[in-house]
Scaffold this motif. Structure first.
Motif, PDB file in Angstrom:
ATOM      1  N   THR A  43       0.862  -1.172   0.000  1.00 24.47           N
ATOM      2  CA  THR A  43       0.000   0.000   0.000  1.00 24.47           C
ATOM      3  C   THR A  43       0.899   1.222   0.000  1.00 24.47           C
ATOM      4  O   THR A  43       1.909   1.274   0.697  1.00 24.47           O
ATOM      5  N   ILE A  44       0.515   2.184  -0.813  1.00 21.82           N
ATOM      6  CA  ILE A  44       1.247   3.450  -0.894  1.00 21.82           C
ATOM      7  C   ILE A  44       0.347   4.510  -0.279  1.00 21.82           C
ATOM      8  O   ILE A  44      -0.745   4.761  -0.782  1.00 21.82           O
ATOM      9  N   ASP A  45       0.794   5.110   0.789  1.00 23.29           N
ATOM     10  CA  ASP A  45       0.003   6.149   1.450  1.00 23.29           C
ATOM     11  C   ASP A  45       0.761   7.470   1.338  1.00 23.29           C
ATOM     12  O   ASP A  45       1.991   7.502   1.398  1.00 23.29           O
ATOM     13  N   GLY A  46       0.032   8.542   1.165  1.00 22.67           N
ATOM     14  CA  GLY A  46       0.666   9.858   1.124  1.00 22.67           C
ATOM     15  C   GLY A  46       1.049  10.312  -0.266  1.00 22.67           C
ATOM     16  O   GLY A  46       1.688  11.349  -0.412  1.00 22.67           O
ATOM     17  N   SER A  95      -6.708  -0.359  -5.346  1.00 22.45           N
ATOM     18  CA  SER A  95      -7.316   0.896  -4.874  1.00 22.45           C
ATOM     19  C   SER A  95      -6.451   2.076  -5.260  1.00 22.45           C
ATOM     20  O   SER A  95      -5.304   1.917  -5.677  1.00 22.45           O
ATOM     21  N   GLY A  96      -7.006   3.263  -5.126  1.00 25.94           N
ATOM     22  CA  GLY A  96      -6.221   4.485  -5.156  1.00 25.94           C
ATOM     23  C   GLY A  96      -6.056   5.134  -6.518  1.00 25.94           C
ATOM     24  O   GLY A  96      -5.578   6.264  -6.593  1.00 25.94           O
ATOM     25  N   GLY A 142      -3.338   0.454  -3.421  1.00 28.11           N
ATOM     26  CA  GLY A 142      -3.059  -0.942  -3.070  1.00 28.11           C
ATOM     27  C   GLY A 142      -2.690  -1.725  -4.319  1.00 28.11           C
ATOM     28  O   GLY A 142      -3.394  -1.646  -5.322  1.00 28.11           O
ATOM     29  N   LEU A 143      -1.581  -2.432  -4.264  1.00 27.24           N
ATOM     30  CA  LEU A 143      -1.125  -3.232  -5.403  1.00 27.24           C
ATOM     31  C   LEU A 143      -0.875  -4.658  -4.921  1.00 27.24           C
ATOM     32  O   LEU A 143      -0.307  -4.861  -3.844  1.00 27.24           O
ATOM     33  N   LEU A 144      -1.275  -5.623  -5.730  1.00 27.11           N
ATOM     34  CA  LEU A 144      -1.130  -7.031  -5.355  1.00 27.11           C
ATOM     35  C   LEU A 144      -0.532  -7.812  -6.516  1.00 27.11           C
ATOM     36  O   LEU A 144      -0.968  -7.659  -7.660  1.00 27.11           O
ATOM     37  N   GLY A 169      -8.623   1.122  -0.033  1.00 29.67           N
ATOM     38  CA  GLY A 169      -9.796   0.697  -0.780  1.00 29.67           C
ATOM     39  C   GLY A 169     -10.940   1.682  -0.749  1.00 29.67           C
ATOM     40  O   GLY A 169     -11.058   2.480   0.170  1.00 29.67           O
ATOM     41  N   GLU A 170     -11.747   1.607  -1.778  1.00 28.14           N
ATOM     42  CA  GLU A 170     -12.895   2.488  -1.917  1.00 28.14           C
ATOM     43  C   GLU A 170     -14.173   1.647  -1.935  1.00 28.14           C
ATOM     44  O   GLU A 170     -14.131   0.459  -2.226  1.00 28.14           O
TER      45      GLU A 170
END
Lengths: 359, 359, 359, 359
Positions: A25-28, A68-69, A81-83, D15-16
């Motif tokens: 997950t990348i936040d910011g 996401s995102g 979010g990357l998987l 997530g959204e």
């Protein structure tokens, strides 16, 4: 607490080599950056096994899924979010390593720390975790591109075979012109030959990746603890198999006198402040000065070798163990995109930190 | 955000070289550790200028005042505030550097980052800030002592003069037996001679400090980003003038094959798990394995030299500038207690982090 | 880890009520803000004991000393260290509370957590710690002023005596026109009478502080965990004696139906987006919408009362204990500058966080 | 930076509402906890829409997938990744809200903050994000169970219909005996009737959730900023639609005098330290004292109502807008597992923080 990197541009990775998958997950990350999933996939393809006869012939598709995102091809400011799902993770037999402590691997230390471990192929300690970093690094790179900053890394040494000139005499557009990822073609051939010989001897070999960052604005990096080179150093040392980091003049700089080592400032014709030499490696007092940043990262030889070695099992009994399956004789070519990614991540964070400290 | 180091055992330093003083708050230190202020003072005395003819003759008392957090000679679990007042900070004349960008100093980059700076003697970018780290490191050391962990650093190279043997062949109790802080007496004399020659030439010289940590329990360090050696590397690279870090086999390890580099496990007569070699430097997968941790830290020559140099001022005009006053021809002897302190701080944090991750 | 507040604009406080002093470091403050030490002193004077006959007659000068971070009257971007020395801290006799667990104080819980405590006047758990926050809040306020944001708090209730109208019907410039810090003069007089009666009965009384923030730009606050009101709530709940926090419609909003509670948007004549009501309290989804932010903070009555109470000592034996010395019958008037400070700190951090999330 | 909660036991959600799914990574969870995925699923089922005629009839399976961190049914100390895919996310029509700013929603503020948003059903601002918290809360609960700590929440008020007694007079095992999740059966019926009436009027209604934590050891919580109740308050205020938080005597405590409010200590027959009253709500000085912790959380009425409302679009033009589809007339019943989850997460973090601060 250890699976997060960055202060403002922050990534958190998860996943084991032989579990469901690897993710991040990348936040910011600011809103409004265009991110093409194909660019993430291209970076993963650079890191992927099975690219050439110099790397493990193990085939992994490493297909990224965006969770996401992103919306309409743009970052939205919410976490990305990357998987990357693992393939065939259930089909292998790990009984030979379930109770063994492989030499110079993390089996013993994980057991000491956690009292248990996912022993399938290294679990969380596997370099497969770096796939998540590579994916996240592409998003970071989009932020750097916005500021015109360019990151490039290449293999500058394999075993004792080294590029004979500095980065500034190389054409860095040649990095991907050969499977070693060395932009000095003659040296690349000698490196490739060494890797093949090593592989045929069922052995492994280490080397050095050189990183270069150009067009960096002055003023990035924090004084005191989070100096730009300290964060770069931590980033590189957090990559599997890395044993050392130096920037600018590095260890060789210890042999110079101050009168030789100091970089004299001047103003060029365009009115830009520059230095006549660059022993500082583009960083002074932990803060970028606008000159090129360059650094070197030492990788040890891969620990998994296809020869029998003496070791112990988790009962402390001596056993003989030989690596099985398909492994890299030399990680350097595949380490290049990882060094790129970590460089991108450090600089993206520093750009945002610099933004945060202005009125 | 950049003036805090550590995740659980956290220090925040403040202060400028020529302001009121230098200080530190230590947060997250457990209650119940005995801390003798005399021990803090002794560590500061090791870092202090004017200890011998090899360092700057500048005299600073560097007297520590405890502001909070100790009660009855014990830590209370509340933040420990320490203050070291500067002396005579108002009495000097800094007009020659107020507008100058000294070569290989942080004057230019601070101006670029902040738009202003405290120009008196380097301000916040001065190595004087490390006095606060040294003071805090003593408190960290008390926690390490509780677990039997021993930290020692020494000067292993000055310019091209290097200790000819590894740390394991040295008697580390000799570190403070000479002003260079090199436990190999003959080499120490040659180093001292080189430093004196350099000083007399109005030049400066760099070198290498080797750090050693013994009796480390297995299991310290975090996987992935906060690997024990990554945190050590960042800690060392955050020290003024440091250009490189390597641990275990380091850069030299890139020249070995895997079959040479791997550390074979065995069980010794006492039933302890050990490795026959220690190229890993006591850390595998980022986690301590119970063997000695050792690393090397490269310091560039001091940037302030008592010779005229070409540079520019803050208007971009070329000027000639020579260092004034009393400066170190070689920081290595005074860097030893700083390397000790940062090592203590990293390990104290890792001890508490390891505690936090048990049920 | 618990002595730091904020993500980018971060403060770390230290010090005990009867040790050397109370202090704070402010990290992450941008360079270039003018800070007049007299403004810090003025805020401390608002919090200081002995201001009027409604507060403790204890006299403390609470003189601030700037240790670092300001140069030429401006912030430099480096950490700002502030110290407020305690006075006469050695002269008192604490033997009556050394082993006692005062009712509704933190004596027992500190002993349970740390195994020891500085028992002199509450040590670290004393509200004296908030002096450091008040000092830091002034620096934060300078950043808010740069953006035109105005913070004001006032006493809206003491015991059962409450201001009969909302903040929007008050003239907030009257807050400091009386010693209660209530801008509704008639109510202020009734509050003052209640406080005096309570004091004369050797008892204490609680109440409510209302906080108001005006001219907030839309877009401050983070989604999900660090919502603007969640950070404000944590900030307020971290103040000694606070038992509750509500914003906008708060607990009373639970009695409304959605059709009554929803704030309808419209565009005013100036083209600004506004809402017809403001049950949202200026925050929607954790992010400011440009309307006034307002909230209420509940303070319990002071725990120290000058009457005998039953309690136990640290051996578990029942004892009778009465407060000695000079204490506040009501903290509300002195809580106002603390609520101001925490509001300033939260908003300063959110301003910088918002800056960090733009390309 | 805003999508992470916790200091040592840390979760990061992503997530959204109408993207691929909702997920969470849990970092810092100790190894060796048994986690049954069925327990996570059971908690999600408590939060899921469509459980009864009191909640939205929208059907979402909310099936959890474990991506990492569990091996052989046990936590391994590595990050736990959990993913809950959305269903049918592509099939709906959002054109009516793409450009509308719904009253008391986050549409306007997200646009102001980010310059764009995923407008499908609220995107990241949707309460659907809390599914990830509920899943993570189950892992936290396993750590609490190890220490015998019990968390329970219930609906204590809907609109003006309130449970007439305190939590200590209720049988909390009855919480799930009715769809309102109120353990006072007669009140639960009146609440259910009010919710149905409200729904039939196409309106929504708010209320209060009471949280209770029993068997908490003394010593949890940090002094100063990260007081146990400050972290609980932030946690609760971070839940969608929450407008207020109070613990112990709360706002009502402002009406008591100190002599009434103070909790007298005594030693019970078993030799345990207890208090005769519990206005402190089990927390003194921010640290648990071993008595029950209890608190109240105010939820506003749901903003989406199935009636036309006046508002504006993103061009500032006035429009009329009515909610479409299936929405909750009252979130309280579904908020209970979210309050449970956040309570579990705060306490798990505090347990580990307490562990980290011991020698």
């Amino acid at each position: 607490m250890s699976n997060t990197f960055g202060t403002i541009f922050r990534i958190t990775t998860f996943g084991e080599s032989h579990g469901v998958g690897i993710g991040v997950t990348i936040d910011g990350c600011p809103a409004g950056l265009a991110v093409d999933v194909a660019d993430i996939q291209a970076a993963l393809d650079r890191r992927r096994p099975g690219q050439s006869d110099l790397t493990t012939p193990r085939k992994e598709a490493d297909q990224v899924e965006v969770l996401s995102g992103l919306f309409g091809g743009m970052t939205t400011g919410t976490p990305i979010g990357l998987l990357i799902r693992n393939q065939d993770q259930a089909s292998h037999d790990y009984s030979h390593i379930e109770h063994a402590y492989r030499p110079s691997h993390a089996d013993y230390t994980y057991d000491q720390k956690y009292g248990r471990r996912d022993y399938r192929g290294g679990g969380r300690s596997s370099a497969r975790e770096t796939a998540a970093r590579v994916a996240a690094g592409v998003v970071a790179q989009k932020l750097l591109a916005h500021y015109g900053i360019e990151v490039a890394s290449y293999v500058s040494q394999v075993g004792a075979v080294a590029v004979p000139v500095g980065y500034e005499e190389l054409d860095l557009s040649l990095i991907d012109s050969n499977p070693v990822r060395c932009p000095h073609p003659e040296t690349a051939e000698r490196m490739a030959a060494l890797i093949r010989q090593t592989r045929d001897r069922h052995d492994t070999v280490g080397g050095i990746v050189t990183g270069v960052v150009r067009h960096v604005p002055a003023g990035l990096g924090e004084p005191v603890f989070d100096k730009l080179h300290a964060e770069l150093g931590k980033a590189m040392l957090s990559i599997n198999a890395v044993k050392g980091f130096e920037y600018g003049s590095g260890f060789a700089g210890t042999l110079l006198f101050g009168s030789e080592h100091n970089d004299q400032f001047y103003t060029d014709e365009a009115g830009e402040v520059r230095t006549r030499t660059n022993h500082s490696g583009g960083i002074q007092g932990g803060i970028s000065n606008g000159q090129d940043i360059y650094f070197r990262v030492a990788f040890k030889p891969v620990a998994t070798i296809l020869q029998p070695q003496q070791t112990i099992n988790d009962q402390g009994e001596e056993i003989s163990l030989a690596g099985k399956g398909r492994h890299d004789p030399c990680v350097l070519p595949r380490a290049v995109p990882i060094v790129d990614a970590m460089t991108n991540l450090v600089l993206a964070d520093m750009i945002l930190r610099a933004r945060a400290n202005k009125v």
